[in-house]
Write a protein that holds these residues in place. Sequence first.
Motif, PDB file in Angstrom:
ATOM      1  N   GLU A 210       9.859   5.015  11.281  1.00 43.13           N
ATOM      2  CA  GLU A 210      10.370   6.217  10.736  1.00 43.13           C
ATOM      3  C   GLU A 210      11.587   7.040  11.349  1.00 43.13           C
ATOM      4  O   GLU A 210      12.546   7.377  11.144  1.00 43.13           O
ATOM      5  CB  GLU A 210       9.359   7.113  10.430  1.00 43.13           C
ATOM      6  CG  GLU A 210       8.493   6.876   9.361  1.00 43.13           C
ATOM      7  CD  GLU A 210       7.214   7.547   9.250  1.00 43.13           C
ATOM      8  OE1 GLU A 210       6.366   7.578   8.145  1.00 43.13           O
ATOM      9  OE2 GLU A 210       6.999   8.668   9.956  1.00 43.13           O
ATOM     10  N   ALA A 214      15.457   6.993  10.350  1.00 40.21           N
ATOM     11  CA  ALA A 214      15.899   8.492  10.000  1.00 40.21           C
ATOM     12  C   ALA A 214      17.143   8.558  10.778  1.00 40.21           C
ATOM     13  O   ALA A 214      18.148   9.026  10.413  1.00 40.21           O
ATOM     14  CB  ALA A 214      14.995   9.566  10.323  1.00 40.21           C
ATOM     15  N   GLU A 219      19.451  11.576   9.506  1.00 42.56           N
ATOM     16  CA  GLU A 219      18.657  12.416   8.806  1.00 42.56           C
ATOM     17  C   GLU A 219      17.648  12.853  10.176  1.00 42.56           C
ATOM     18  O   GLU A 219      17.208  11.973  10.987  1.00 42.56           O
ATOM     19  CB  GLU A 219      17.648  11.867   7.747  1.00 42.56           C
ATOM     20  CG  GLU A 219      18.426  11.536   6.859  1.00 42.56           C
ATOM     21  CD  GLU A 219      17.500  10.778   5.622  1.00 42.56           C
ATOM     22  OE1 GLU A 219      18.220  10.268   4.559  1.00 42.56           O
ATOM     23  OE2 GLU A 219      16.216  10.447   6.124  1.00 42.56           O
ATOM     24  N   TYR A 221      14.296  13.918  12.174  1.00 45.19           N
ATOM     25  CA  TYR A 221      12.988  13.351  12.084  1.00 45.19           C
ATOM     26  C   TYR A 221      12.114  14.191  13.129  1.00 45.19           C
ATOM     27  O   TYR A 221      12.352  14.383  14.244  1.00 45.19           O
ATOM     28  CB  TYR A 221      12.958  11.760  12.681  1.00 45.19           C
ATOM     29  CG  TYR A 221      11.665  11.239  12.498  1.00 45.19           C
ATOM     30  CD1 TYR A 221      10.870  11.147  13.774  1.00 45.19           C
ATOM     31  CD2 TYR A 221      11.300  11.231  11.060  1.00 45.19           C
ATOM     32  CE1 TYR A 221       9.613  10.699  13.513  1.00 45.19           C
ATOM     33  CE2 TYR A 221       9.896  10.515  11.100  1.00 45.19           C
ATOM     34  CZ  TYR A 221       9.110  10.128  12.583  1.00 45.19           C
ATOM     35  OH  TYR A 221       7.929   9.820  12.107  1.00 45.19           O
TER      36      TYR A 221
END
Length: 337
Positions: A210, A214, A219, A221
């Motif tokens: 993840e 990200a 993005e 995280y």
Amino acid sequence: MRATSVLVTGAQGEIGHGLLTRLATEGRSIVTLDIQPLESSLARLVRREFTGSVNDRAFLERILAEFEIDLVFHLAALLSTRAEFTPVTAHQVNVDGTLNLLEFAHHEGESHGRPVVFLYPSSIAVYGLPDAATKLRARRVREDEWNTPTTMYGCNKLYCEQLGRYYARHYKQLAAEMPSGRVDFRCMRFPGLISAVTVPSGGTSDYAPEMIHAAAKGEPYACFVRPDTRIPFMVMPDAIDALLQLASVPREHLTRTAYNLTAFNPDAEEICRVVTKAFPRASVTWRVDEKRQRIVDSWPADVDDSAARRDWGFAPRYDFARAFDDYLIPTIRERYR
Ligand code: AKB
């Protein structure tokens, strides 16, 4: 005549993506079973796609009637975090589903007279270390140590390892004729898996993939474990290699049914450092989920995979540095360009 094929359950999942591609490259006839339809890029690789549940025995009978299966990769499962929210459903899919597939494989072996090689991905979730100090002292955990899982998923995986060994060696042992040996059960305990192609869902080791995905997407995280959290990992190409390698090794080379595997075991801070170096726009914060942290803290910091290396030549291609430099960063950059 039924066509001889490989059956892959959970084919639309994280491991399934890579495995279908490799099996197709090798020219294997592939039959899939998943609760979700296959995405088009995978559907065109397979001989037949069945969309349904591993709990639907009538469905498995249909596959049996149409195809001669001599190799099963049983990947369908609910992972550790998701299983904690729906433990009964997890048991139904992870255990009852596996029992159905083992029965299916046994009857298939009776039908064509050859053992059905049955590959089962277990997990480091079968281990349960009681606290951080013990985890630190335990160092490289061997297969028969600390088999006290604290999650429904870990309990399911440990029990299904035993179920597979029963089908392979002791099935209906009081019958007039010992019908065991129709299922050649082979199992590996995967560490956390990191794929550049798919983002996992429902795992407690998912903080690593993840975080990477990200960062690649620019993005923020919020990592749900502490920076010092350490467990074993492996990238997906090595996991697929291991599945195919264990599937093809002669039965007499194997001294056990369940094998530890690992490739590298960084802590979350080390993963963050590599990720932020590769993706300078990355924004990683630490927002510990104490309950999920407790699960990961019960898993070993490292495992002893010497049995797999000795019995069937397991040798991962990607260590920590190469996993990022040669696989994760270039492939993920390409994916999110
Ligand atoms: C999970 O996190 O549940 C899985 C696993 C470690 O088996 N990725």
